[in-house]
Structure formats: C-alpha cells, structure tokens
Design an enzyme around this catalytic site. Structure first.
Site, short mmCIF file in Angstrom:
data_model
loop_
_atom_site.label_atom_id
_atom_site.label_comp_id
_atom_site.label_asym_id
_atom_site.label_seq_id
_atom_site.Cartn_x
_atom_site.Cartn_y
_atom_site.Cartn_z
N LYS A 17 2.44 -3.58 7.10
CA LYS A 17 2.70 -3.41 5.83
C LYS A 17 4.10 -3.20 5.16
O LYS A 17 4.71 -3.80 4.76
CB LYS A 17 1.53 -2.70 4.93
CG LYS A 17 0.24 -3.26 4.80
CD LYS A 17 0.11 -4.62 4.40
CE LYS A 17 0.22 -4.65 3.00
NZ LYS A 17 0.01 -5.90 2.41
N TYR A 24 -1.49 -0.68 11.09
CA TYR A 24 -1.83 -1.36 9.79
C TYR A 24 -0.49 -0.93 8.65
O TYR A 24 -0.02 -1.87 8.14
CB TYR A 24 -3.24 -0.86 9.01
CG TYR A 24 -3.13 -1.21 7.43
CD1 TYR A 24 -3.09 -2.56 6.91
CD2 TYR A 24 -3.13 -0.05 6.48
CE1 TYR A 24 -3.13 -2.66 5.61
CE2 TYR A 24 -3.42 -0.38 5.24
CZ TYR A 24 -3.33 -1.78 4.85
OH TYR A 24 -3.33 -1.94 3.57
N THR A 56 0.76 -1.30 -0.07
CA THR A 56 -0.04 -0.03 -0.05
C THR A 56 0.94 1.23 -0.08
O THR A 56 2.00 1.32 0.70
CB THR A 56 -0.99 0.01 1.31
OG1 THR A 56 -1.49 1.11 1.35
CG2 THR A 56 -0.02 -0.19 2.54
N ASP A 57 0.33 2.50 -0.51
CA ASP A 57 1.07 3.61 -0.59
C ASP A 57 1.05 4.19 1.05
O ASP A 57 1.92 4.98 1.32
CB ASP A 57 0.20 4.61 -1.16
CG ASP A 57 -0.97 4.98 -0.87
OD1 ASP A 57 -1.74 4.20 -0.07
OD2 ASP A 57 -1.64 6.16 -1.49
N GLU A 58 0.38 3.58 1.89
CA GLU A 58 0.20 4.26 3.23
C GLU A 58 1.62 3.95 4.06
O GLU A 58 1.90 4.52 5.14
CB GLU A 58 -0.82 3.63 4.05
CG GLU A 58 -2.17 3.62 3.58
CD GLU A 58 -3.37 3.40 4.20
OE1 GLU A 58 -3.44 3.32 5.62
OE2 GLU A 58 -4.49 2.97 3.67
P1 NAD Z 1 -9.37 -7.43 2.22
O1 NAD Z 1 -9.41 -7.21 3.78
O2 NAD Z 1 -10.88 -7.03 1.39
O3 NAD Z 1 -9.25 -8.97 1.99
C1 NAD Z 1 -8.00 -9.56 2.81
C2 NAD Z 1 -8.39 -11.08 2.51
O4 NAD Z 1 -7.16 -11.91 3.22
C3 NAD Z 1 -9.57 -11.60 2.90
O5 NAD Z 1 -10.21 -12.40 2.01
C4 NAD Z 1 -9.03 -12.27 4.09
O6 NAD Z 1 -9.91 -13.64 4.47
C5 NAD Z 1 -7.95 -12.78 3.55
N1 NAD Z 1 -6.90 -13.04 4.91
C6 NAD Z 1 -6.95 -12.24 6.05
N2 NAD Z 1 -6.10 -12.94 7.07
C7 NAD Z 1 -5.49 -13.96 6.52
C8 NAD Z 1 -4.86 -14.90 6.87
N3 NAD Z 1 -3.99 -15.07 7.96
N4 NAD Z 1 -4.52 -16.18 6.16
C9 NAD Z 1 -5.16 -16.25 4.91
N5 NAD Z 1 -6.04 -15.30 4.39
C10 NAD Z 1 -6.35 -14.27 5.22
O7 NAD Z 1 -8.12 -6.84 1.74
P2 NAD Z 1 -8.26 -5.73 0.25
O8 NAD Z 1 -8.65 -4.38 0.39
O9 NAD Z 1 -8.60 -6.61 -0.76
O10 NAD Z 1 -6.36 -5.53 0.11
C11 NAD Z 1 -5.65 -6.78 -0.28
C12 NAD Z 1 -4.09 -6.49 -0.42
O11 NAD Z 1 -4.16 -5.27 -0.81
C13 NAD Z 1 -3.66 -6.13 1.14
O12 NAD Z 1 -2.54 -6.55 1.16
C14 NAD Z 1 -3.74 -4.75 1.27
O13 NAD Z 1 -2.54 -4.45 2.20
C15 NAD Z 1 -3.53 -4.19 -0.09
N6 NAD Z 1 -3.93 -3.03 -0.44
C16 NAD Z 1 -5.32 -2.53 -0.30
C17 NAD Z 1 -5.60 -1.27 -0.92
C18 NAD Z 1 -7.12 -0.87 -0.70
O14 NAD Z 1 -7.49 0.31 -0.83
N7 NAD Z 1 -8.18 -1.93 -0.39
C19 NAD Z 1 -4.96 -0.38 -1.46
C20 NAD Z 1 -3.53 -0.85 -1.51
C21 NAD Z 1 -3.10 -1.89 -1.02
P1 TYD Z 2 -10.76 3.94 4.40
O1 TYD Z 2 -11.72 3.62 3.51
O2 TYD Z 2 -10.74 3.24 5.70
O3 TYD Z 2 -9.36 3.71 3.74
P2 TYD Z 2 -7.83 4.40 4.51
O4 TYD Z 2 -7.97 4.57 5.97
O5 TYD Z 2 -7.18 2.97 4.38
O6 TYD Z 2 -7.53 5.38 3.43
O7 TYD Z 2 -10.88 5.38 4.67
C1 TYD Z 2 -10.58 6.54 3.66
C2 TYD Z 2 -10.74 7.96 4.30
O8 TYD Z 2 -11.92 8.12 4.75
C3 TYD Z 2 -9.83 7.88 5.43
O9 TYD Z 2 -9.28 9.34 5.24
C4 TYD Z 2 -10.71 7.89 6.54
C5 TYD Z 2 -12.03 8.62 6.09
N1 TYD Z 2 -13.20 7.70 6.81
C6 TYD Z 2 -14.11 8.52 7.36
O10 TYD Z 2 -14.17 9.72 7.23
N2 TYD Z 2 -15.11 7.80 7.98
C7 TYD Z 2 -15.50 6.76 8.02
O11 TYD Z 2 -16.36 6.09 8.56
C8 TYD Z 2 -14.67 5.84 7.41
C9 TYD Z 2 -14.48 4.41 7.21
C10 TYD Z 2 -13.45 6.13 6.69
#
Ligand code: NAD
Ligand code: TYD
Length: 360
Positions: free
Chosen positions: A170, A166, A131-133
C-alpha cells in the site's frame, strides 16, 4: 463530473461507497469495477444492482488494456480506487499477489487515467484509498489528555515505515499516486484510514470472524497477548468521509481518517462476547472460554492511532458513532444475515481458514 469509476466496489468498504454514491447522486453514473476475488461479493450490492445509474464491470485492475477500454467506453472523469488485496495474514503467506494487485494494479489505473485525460485535468479526480498501516507502528505510551495530538499519533506528515507485505504494497501504491501528481499533474488525492468495521466485512478480519466464531462456539484465536491496539471506525463513517473528500478535498493533498477510538484487541473480544451472548439470549460471558491465545502474527504492529484533526478542521468531518453503539449495530447485522455469512464461509474459504488456524 458525471462518470465515476469505483474499483473494488464488491468488497467491504467499496460496497458501502458504491451504495452511497448510487443512492445519493442519481446524476452520476457509477461504474463498479471488480475482479471478484475471494473478497468480492456481488450479493453485497443486491439492493442497488438494478438502479439505472449503476453498472458493474468484472475486470482485473492489472489488465491495462481492459482498464483503458473502460475509461474510453464510459468516459470516466473520476476514480475512487479501493480495489486491493487487504488482509495482512494473507500478505505474509503470499506477498507476490499483494505487489501485483496493490502496486501494479494501481499503476495500471494511474497510467490509464493519464492516458485518457491527456492533460485535460479540469473536473477530473483520481482518489486513492489507503491505510494507516503505511505509517508503521506506535508504542503504547501516549500523552495524557489534554495534550495536543503529536508524534504519539499518525499525522499526514508522519514518515512511512511499513512492516507487513500488505502495508509495504500500500505504501508503494501511495508513492506512485503522489508521483503521478508531482510528475504529470494528475489530480490525485490520497487518504489513509484506520481499521474499519461494520456490515459486509469478509470474516477473516477480527470483528466478523470473532462474531461468527462466537455464534458457532468455535475458538477465538487471539494473537500474542491480545494487547495490540487499533483505532476503529464504523465503515459508513469512512464512506461519508470519502464522499466529502472526493468532492471537497484539495487536489494533490493527503488526509488521515480515524475514529479517535483506540481499543486493545482483548477488550474488543470481550465486548464482542458480551454483545453476541446477550443478543443470542445466553448469559453474558458464557463464551469467554472460547478465547484461545495463539502464536503472535509475524511483525505484528503494536499500535495504530490516527490524528484526523486536519479532516475535522478543514472539512468538518467527525465520526458519528460511539464504538459500543457501532458494535451493537454490527453484531445485530451479522446475526440477521447468517445466510450471507454461510455463503461466503462455505467451500474453499472454510478449507483455507482451517489450514491457517492449524498452522498457528
Ligand atoms: P476487501 O478485501 O473487502 O475488498 C477488496 C475488493 O477488491 C474485493 O471486492 C476484490 O474482489 C477486489 N479486488 C482485489 N483484487 C482485485 C484486482 N486485481 N482487480 C480488481 N478488483 C480486485 O477490502 P476492504 O477492506 O474493503 O478495503 C478496501 C480498500 O480500503 C483497500 O484499498 C484497503 O487497503 C483500504 N483500507 C481498508 C481498511 C480496512 O479496515 N478494511 C482500512 C483502511 C484502508
Ligand atoms: P485485522 O482485522 O486482520 O486487521 P489489521 O491487521 O489490518 O489491523 O486484525 C485486527 C487486529 O486483531 C490485529 O492486531 C490482529 C488481531 N487478530 C487476532 O488477534 N486474531 C485474529 O484471528 C485476527 C484475524 C486478527
């Protein structure tokens, strides 16, 4: 490369990656390994579950022996690692689970790959999705166009400075992946992507949560003043980038993936309200009164913005959708999949969310 292990394939981004690979590459066997935590949902993959090149394995990535057995049984030669605990608010409540899954789970996969491939790296790939975070937070000032991208954006060489449990977990996992490349020669690739949105996202993240709450006339909890900025990317554009980088990315390298699409949270909330109201046949803005400013998230990063010039220049990738277009598509999908939403928000999750909300 024939047998590809995709971890976390029952989650949001993982399900899009699994679907893409299963449909596009019938010559590959795709093994989706997922522990099915609260965030994993096999219904996300109903449309491909019976395809002959698809196998699901329910397992925890921290269970090293099982992971080694999966590598051996399916002769894994490629890994796309997405499994993670992914929600910042949960990490603030329960950092241990994040260190366990994101750090120890990643280490378990790296060790299993190293053990199984045993120095024969030819045609092998270990692709870690991050992630970019991990880069921390940017301030709101940015250079006026047409200034070139610079320190006002996250680049591949931006030093890591994570703030939440988080992002810290990562960051640690990214370091382990690079260490396995530098120390043992494991053929790794890391990508750091901005915020994703689209179908099948668990409704504790901003966009699906707010779409659901607007539909149900429930409060929209905006953290702080709603001025935090995120860079949003449609999830299928991320899956397309993953496909490209998995096949053509340079081993040992890092790529940033972003939408060149920065939005303040409050502007997204207003866009969501307009879109949902319109699609439900309400007068646009009817739901404005649901906006509720609540206590800010602890350690809330002010701004994320990715410079993905390297990916564009080297591999020709660009986001395909304008944000308004992607939001329209996304809102329509959630409105047409109310049953999916009901199934995952009923029961334990509803109790968890109510408690989180009351404690703000
Ligand atoms: P998500 O939470 O929707 O899905 C995570 C999946 O991992 C789920 O299916 C869960 O069951 C599985 N999981 C969790 N713990 C596990 C374990 N111990 N063993 C096996 N499986 C397990 O997450 P997402 O939003 O789809 O993100 C996927 C990846 O992309 C992550 O690594 C996250 O850090 C990265 N990412 C997400 C975003 C975003 O905006 N959602 C952006 C950048 C990177
Ligand atoms: P989120 O979807 O949790 O992603 P991330 O924190 O990983 O960027 O949140 C996106 C943005 O929205 C973040 O700045 C937090 C804000 N946010 C709210 O203001 N209210 C909410 O209920 C949630 C879940 C997020």
């Amino acid at each position: 490369m024939n047998n590809i292990l995709i971890t976390g394939g029952a989650g949001f981004i993982g399900s899009h990656v699994v679907r893409r690979f299963v449909n596009k590459y019938p010559q590959y066997r795709i093994i989706n390994l997922d522990a099915l935590t609260y965030a994993g949902n096999l219904a996300n993959l109903d449309d491909i579950k019976d395809k002959p090149n698809y196998t699901f394995v329910k397992a925890d990535i921290c269970d090293f022996e099982t992971i080694c057995a999966v590598f051996a049984q399916y002769a894994i030669d490629g890994v796309i690692h997405l499994a993670a605990e992914s929600h910042v608010d949960r990490s603030i409540k329960d950092p241990f689970t994040f260190a366990r899954t994101n750090v120890m789970g990643t280490l378990s996969l790296l060790q299993a790959a190293k053990h199984h491939w045993a120095g024969d790296w030819a045609d092998k790939r270990f692709y870690h999705i991050s992630t970019d975070e991990v880069y921390g937070a940017l301030d709101l000032d940015k250079p006026e166009p047409p200034a070139p991208f610079g320190s006002a954006f996250f680049r591949e060489d931006t030093p890591y400075a994570p703030h939440s449990p988080y992002s810290a977990s990562k960051a640690a996992s990214d370091h382990f992946v690079r260490a396995f490349h530098d120390t043992y020669g494991l053929p790794t690739i890391v990508t750091n992507c901005s915020n994703n949105y689209g179908p099948y996202q668990f409704p504790e993240k901003l966009i699906p949560l707010f779409i659901n709450n607007i539909c149900k006339n429930k409060p929209l909890p905006v953290y702080g003043k709603g001025e935090n900025v995120r860079d949003w990317l449609y999830v299928e554009d991320h899956a397309r980038a993953i496909d490209l980088i998995f096949h053509r990315g340079r081993v040992g390298d890092t790529y940033n993936i972003g939408g060149f699409n920065e939005w303040k949270n409050i502007d997204i909330v207003r866009l969501l309200i307009r879109t949902v109201d319109r699609l439900l046949g309400r007068t646009e803005g009817t739901s404005d009164h649901l906006i509720t400013y609540v206590t800010d998230r602890a350690g809330h990063d002010l701004r994320y913005a990715i410079d993905s010039t390297k990916l564009k220049t080297e591999l020709g990738w660009e986001p395909s959708l304008q944000f308004e277009e992607g939001i329209e598509k996304t809102v329509r999908w959630y409105l047409e999949h109310q049953e999916w939403m009901e199934n995952i928000t009923s029961g334990d999750y509803e109790k968890y969310y109510e408690e989180m909300y009351q404690n703000r």
